[in-house]
Write an enzyme that holds these catalytic residues in place. Structure first.
Site, PDB file in Angstrom:
ATOM      1  N   ARG A  64      80.858   8.107  79.046  1.00 47.42           N
ATOM      2  CA  ARG A  64      81.305   6.722  79.268  1.00 47.42           C
ATOM      3  C   ARG A  64      82.742   6.730  79.781  1.00 47.42           C
ATOM      4  O   ARG A  64      83.143   5.906  80.594  1.00 47.42           O
ATOM      5  CB  ARG A  64      81.185   5.912  77.964  1.00 47.42           C
ATOM      6  N   TYR A 117      80.039 -16.072  96.114  1.00 45.02           N
ATOM      7  CA  TYR A 117      78.769 -15.586  95.589  1.00 45.02           C
ATOM      8  C   TYR A 117      78.481 -16.333  94.272  1.00 45.02           C
ATOM      9  O   TYR A 117      79.366 -16.466  93.422  1.00 45.02           O
ATOM     10  CB  TYR A 117      78.847 -14.072  95.378  1.00 45.02           C
ATOM     11  N   ASP A 190      87.232  -9.667  97.439  1.00 44.14           N
ATOM     12  CA  ASP A 190      85.871  -9.128  97.355  1.00 44.14           C
ATOM     13  C   ASP A 190      85.481  -8.741  98.785  1.00 44.14           C
ATOM     14  O   ASP A 190      85.248  -9.600  99.632  1.00 44.14           O
ATOM     15  CB  ASP A 190      84.925 -10.192  96.778  1.00 44.14           C
ATOM     16  N   LYS A 215      75.568  -3.154  97.941  1.00 36.90           N
ATOM     17  CA  LYS A 215      75.318  -3.697  99.274  1.00 36.90           C
ATOM     18  C   LYS A 215      75.588  -2.627 100.344  1.00 36.90           C
ATOM     19  O   LYS A 215      74.914  -1.619 100.370  1.00 36.90           O
ATOM     20  CB  LYS A 215      76.139  -4.975  99.455  1.00 36.90           C
TER      21      LYS A 215
HETATM   22  C1  LIG Z   1      79.979 -10.952  97.627  1.00 35.41           C
HETATM   23  C2  LIG Z   1      79.369 -10.427  96.365  1.00 35.41           C
HETATM   24  N1  LIG Z   1      80.169 -10.054  95.353  1.00 35.41           N
HETATM   25  C3  LIG Z   1      79.655  -9.574  94.195  1.00 35.41           C
HETATM   26  C4  LIG Z   1      78.292  -9.481  93.992  1.00 35.41           C
HETATM   27  C5  LIG Z   1      77.752  -8.987  92.671  1.00 35.41           C
HETATM   28  O1  LIG Z   1      77.348  -7.671  92.782  1.00 35.41           O
HETATM   29  P1  LIG Z   1      76.179  -6.972  91.904  1.00 35.41           P
HETATM   30  O2  LIG Z   1      74.908  -7.659  92.264  1.00 35.41           O
HETATM   31  O3  LIG Z   1      76.254  -5.546  92.310  1.00 35.41           O
HETATM   32  O4  LIG Z   1      76.535  -7.176  90.473  1.00 35.41           O
HETATM   33  C6  LIG Z   1      77.427  -9.865  95.019  1.00 35.41           C
HETATM   34  C7  LIG Z   1      75.967  -9.772  94.829  1.00 35.41           C
HETATM   35  O5  LIG Z   1      75.193 -10.257  95.624  1.00 35.41           O
HETATM   36  C8  LIG Z   1      77.978 -10.357  96.235  1.00 35.41           C
HETATM   37  O6  LIG Z   1      77.195 -10.758  97.247  1.00 35.41           O
END
Ligand SMILES: Cc1ncc(COP(=O)(O)O)c(C=O)c1O
Length: 395
Positions: A64, A117, A190, A215
């Protein structure tokens, strides 16, 4: 500390953190599928002698806390984003949650995008408010609106997505970095939609970059993961402490898959961009489409800023169905190659209806998305096949 690497993006993606395994010469970092490590006497942690993969920590005690496969991924990610330290997480949301709690205290105020998101909004709205953090959605493309919001109420951090999910809005990272600096706030970007290949927020002045590595970095729709890259080593230490304390780290196989994806990020992104540009071009001329959102289109409100801060416009395209919400849902059900599904950034094309799928958690909020919106994650299949599939679905 993590080693700093030099070289072009593609070289770093393939080599940073990925020296041949010192024990066997394996050219790919092994999957250290292990939870604990033998100690040579109490307090006698091994690790230093493992060389490359272990160079930035004292030794290994429990997975961990640290794992060499995860360490290799982190060394690669920090090289790609150009920060001081990268930390990998079990998901993008685990990364966001751990980061916000490392930066904020109960009572702090934050600015978030008014188009974010849905899961990020849900984290602020349903989880962190209960912890005493208040938030305000702001239109991040409007630098003046961000300045006014900061003047109105000091913020601990500004959370930015660019391009945004799902409306592909563009925020000017350099301008927001200056505003954040003047206001004593942290700028967190992000960078999931762009990936470090197309956009490097830290070079533009951001303090922290967050990713859903699920992604484009992972790129094959076969792993969930997240990452945070920081410029401040003290914040990196704090995050490292918190990740270990709450247990939001990824497992070794997930770290390995993500690192394998990262190797081909550049070539995949080039093709995603080319294909998305062709798809967007087709959509703007299609009678069943009312509006297309793609930062590569000169008509897009953020086109100039995107051209300034991105090396390509990405693989995500959204559009509004002229026939309204019901028709948008129908279109999503009619494609053959575009698979109906959430997520994005994989080699295969996906289609979805944000209002009922990825963004259902923003229904009724300031972040509500248009019900006639369709979001495409344009993959790297033959683009003529993709266009034919969409034309058939659009009718
Ligand atoms: C722009 C963005 N940030 C964060 C996330 C969250 O990521 P995760 O699904 O890996 O937890 C997503 C998920 O679709 C996203 O599109």
């Amino acid at each position: 500390m993590q080693k700093q690497h030099r070289g072009g993006f593609e070289t770093l993606a393939i080599h940073a953190g990925q020296d041949p395994d010192p024990a066997t010469g394996a050219v790919v970092p092994p999957i250290y599928q292990v939870s604990t490590y033998k100690q040579d006497g109490v307090g006698g942690l091994r690790g230093k002698e493992l060389g490359a993969a272990a160079r930035w920590i004292e030794g290994y005690e429990y997975a961990r806390t640290d794992n060499p496969t995860r360490g290799a991924l982190e060394e690669c990610l920090v090289a790609l984003e150009g920060g001081a330290r990268a930390l990998a997480f079990a998901s993008g949301m685990a990364a966001a949650d751990t980061l916000i709690r490392a930066v904020c205290e109960p009572g702090d105020h934050v600015l978030i995008p008014d188009d974010a998101y849905g899961g990020t909004f849900r984290l602020f709205d349903k989880v962190l408010t209960g912890w005493g953090v208040t938030y305000r959605p702001v239109h991040m493309s409007d630098t003046g609106a961000v300045r006014a919001a900061l003047a109105d109420h000091p913020a601990r951090l500004i959370w930015v997505e660019t391009p945004t999910n799902p409306l592909l809005g563009i925020a000017d990272i350099a301008a927001l970095a200056q505003l954040a600096k003047d206001a004593g706030a942290l700028l967190i970007v992000d960078n999931t939609f762009a990936s470090p290949y197309l956009q490097q927020p830290i070079a533009l002045g951001a303090d922290v970059v967050v990713h859903s590595t699920t992604k484009y970095i992972g790129g094959h729709s076969d792993v969930v993961g997240g990452a945070v890259i920081v410029t401040d080593t003290a914040l990196g230490e704090n995050l490292y402490f918190l990740r270990n304390a709450v247990g939001s780290a990824p497992g070794p196989f997930d770290a390995w898959l993500t690192l394998r994806g990262a190797k081909t990020l550049a070539v995949r992104m080039d093709r995603h961009c080319q294909n998305a540009e062709r798809v967007a071009e087709m959509l703007i001329h299609h009678p069943a489409v009312a509006e297309v959102y793609y930062p590569g289109l000169p008509s897009h409100a953020g086109h100039e800023v995107a051209a300034k801060q991105m090396h390509g416009f990405g693989g995500m395209v959204s559009f509004r169905a002229r026939g309204g919400p019901a028709e948008a849902v129908e279109i999503c059900g009619r494609t053959r190659l575009f698979t109906l599904g959430e997520s994005l950034g994989g080699v295969e094309s996906l289609i979805e209806h944000p209002a009922r799928m990825t963004h259902s958690s923003v229904a009724g909020s300031e972040l509500e998305v248009p019900a006639d919106l369709v979001r495409l994650s344009v993959g790297i299949e033959s683009v003529d096949d993709l266009i034919e599939d969409l034309r058939t679905a659009l009718g």
